[in-house]
Design a protein around this motif. Structure first.
Motif, PDB file in Angstrom:
ATOM      1  N   ALA A   1      46.898  40.087  38.795  1.00  0.00           N
ATOM      2  CA  ALA A   1      45.880  40.831  39.540  1.00  0.00           C
ATOM      3  C   ALA A   1      46.312  41.161  40.962  1.00  0.00           C
TER       4      ALA A   1
ATOM      5  N   HIS B   1      46.209  44.722  42.526  1.00  0.00           N
ATOM      6  CA  HIS B   1      44.931  45.430  42.725  1.00  0.00           C
ATOM      7  C   HIS B   1      44.271  44.995  44.030  1.00  0.00           C
TER       8      HIS B   1
ATOM      9  N   VAL C   1      39.156  42.725  42.912  1.00  0.00           N
ATOM     10  CA  VAL C   1      39.331  41.852  41.748  1.00  0.00           C
ATOM     11  C   VAL C   1      38.151  40.890  41.631  1.00  0.00           C
TER      12      VAL C   1
ATOM     13  N   GLU D   1      38.691  46.800  40.188  1.00  0.00           N
ATOM     14  CA  GLU D   1      39.796  47.391  39.434  1.00  0.00           C
ATOM     15  C   GLU D   1      40.266  46.451  38.332  1.00  0.00           C
ATOM     16  N   ALA D   2      40.061  45.152  38.543  1.00  0.00           N
ATOM     17  CA  ALA D   2      40.565  44.167  37.592  1.00  0.00           C
ATOM     18  C   ALA D   2      39.627  42.969  37.520  1.00  0.00           C
TER      19      ALA D   2
ATOM     20  N   LYS E   1      41.146  46.812  34.339  1.00  0.00           N
ATOM     21  CA  LYS E   1      42.143  45.930  33.742  1.00  0.00           C
ATOM     22  C   LYS E   1      41.513  44.544  33.559  1.00  0.00           C
TER      23      LYS E   1
ATOM     24  N   TYR F   1      42.503  40.682  32.587  1.00  0.00           N
ATOM     25  CA  TYR F   1      43.583  39.732  32.401  1.00  0.00           C
ATOM     26  C   TYR F   1      43.018  38.369  31.993  1.00  0.00           C
TER      27      TYR F   1
END
Length: 298
Positions: free
Chosen positions: A123, A126, A129, A225-226, A261, A263
């Motif tokens: 991450a 980015h 997050v 974004e993540a 995204k 993860y």
């Protein structure tokens, strides 16, 4: 291993105290002891201090601590820890600084997990997050514009208490879901799902739908974004991923959801790494505090 400007990191939970030093994103001299969570405040403080004392030969320059619950990060005061009943208003920073004569920075454990993932996991590419820990409960940390955002006394991102269906998100997105609705243990269900048991797979699919609903609310609020998923339940990700992603498909702003995204944490000690990273992050937070003039409840 000799290094300059070493920072000691501690992750204090209701069951264990984990600690270590950081070398290039790897924790060494890792130690773990049982938390005397039902003991009086003084006994718990002594247990923390004894664990820190074992690192004195390394001449660390600061201490970073992650702990569950509300924390005043400016004054280092810990409030209302559900898993450690005697910690209702503890001036942990003052106590440890007086004893060890180094700066002590304290923050919420989910924030430390997220900061550790942001600094040392995928991450890090980015700027915005969200970290979500899935276990006995759920915790959430926020990275906004490349820095940890905690809100007032680390109250930002407390999604577990947010109303959802007939209860809260914690009852549907933590291990409580499996126990409350199906009287099942999440770890045992995951083992059955690994063996392609259809009932277990269906339960995890349903769990994923609830988690996807939580993530959709987070997208409305923070537009990250993540997202990084941690906690013990993350190991069952292959079994709840589809349900989760199907729920996220319902999010109306596709330019956000389709670029998101997700993860799964692969770091062994995200929370300790994040606690260590608090020391550097605190410089930014203190500068921001001076600008905003935000009050504390010390």
């Amino acid at each position: 291993m000799k290094e300059k400007n070493l920072v000691l990191g501690l992750d204090i939970g209701g069951t264990k105290i984990s600690s270590g030093l950081n070398h290039n994103g790897q924790i060494y001299e890792r130690k773990e002891t049982k938390t005397p969570s039902s003991a009086p405040q003084e006994e718990i403080l002594e247990a923390i201090s004894q664990q820190i004392g074992e690192y004195l030969p390394f001449q660390f320059k600061a201490i970073g601590i992650g702990i569950p619950g509300l924390v005043d990060p400016i004054n280092g005061i810990v409030y209302n820890l559900a898993n450690i009943p005697s910690f209702q208003k503890v001036k942990l920073k003052d106590c440890l600084e007086k004893r060890f004569k180094v700066p002590v920075i304290i923050n919420n454990d989910a924030n430390c997990f997220t900061l550790g993932e942001y600094k040392y996991g995928p991450a890090k590419s980015h700027r915005h997050v969200i970290g979500i820990t899935l276990g006995t409960g759920i915790g959430t940390g926020v990275i906004a514009n490349s820095h940890l955002y905690t809100g007032y006394i680390c109250g930002a991102g407390e999604w577990g208490a947010v109303p959802y269906l007939d209860s809260t998100f914690e009852d549907y997105c933590s291990s409580k879901f499996f126990k409350r609705k199906y009287n099942q243990n999440a770890k045992k269900l995951a083992k059955k799902a690994e063996e392609n048991d259809p009932v277990s797979l269906r339960i995890f699919e349903e769990y994923g739908q609830h988690l996807g609903a939580l993530i959709s609310r987070i997208l409305f609020t923070y537009a990250p974004e993540a997202i990084v998923i941690g906690g013990s339940i993350r190991k069952a990700f292959p079994y709840f991923e589809n349900g989760m992603r199907q729920a996220i498909l319902q999010f109306p702003y596709k330019s956000i959801s389709e670029n998101l995204k997700i993860y799964v944490s692969h770091l062994e000690d995200s929370a300790i790494l994040g606690a260590i990273s608090l020391v550097e992050e605190n410089k930014y937070m203190m500068n921001n505090e001076k600008i905003s003039g935000t009050a504390s409840i010390a």
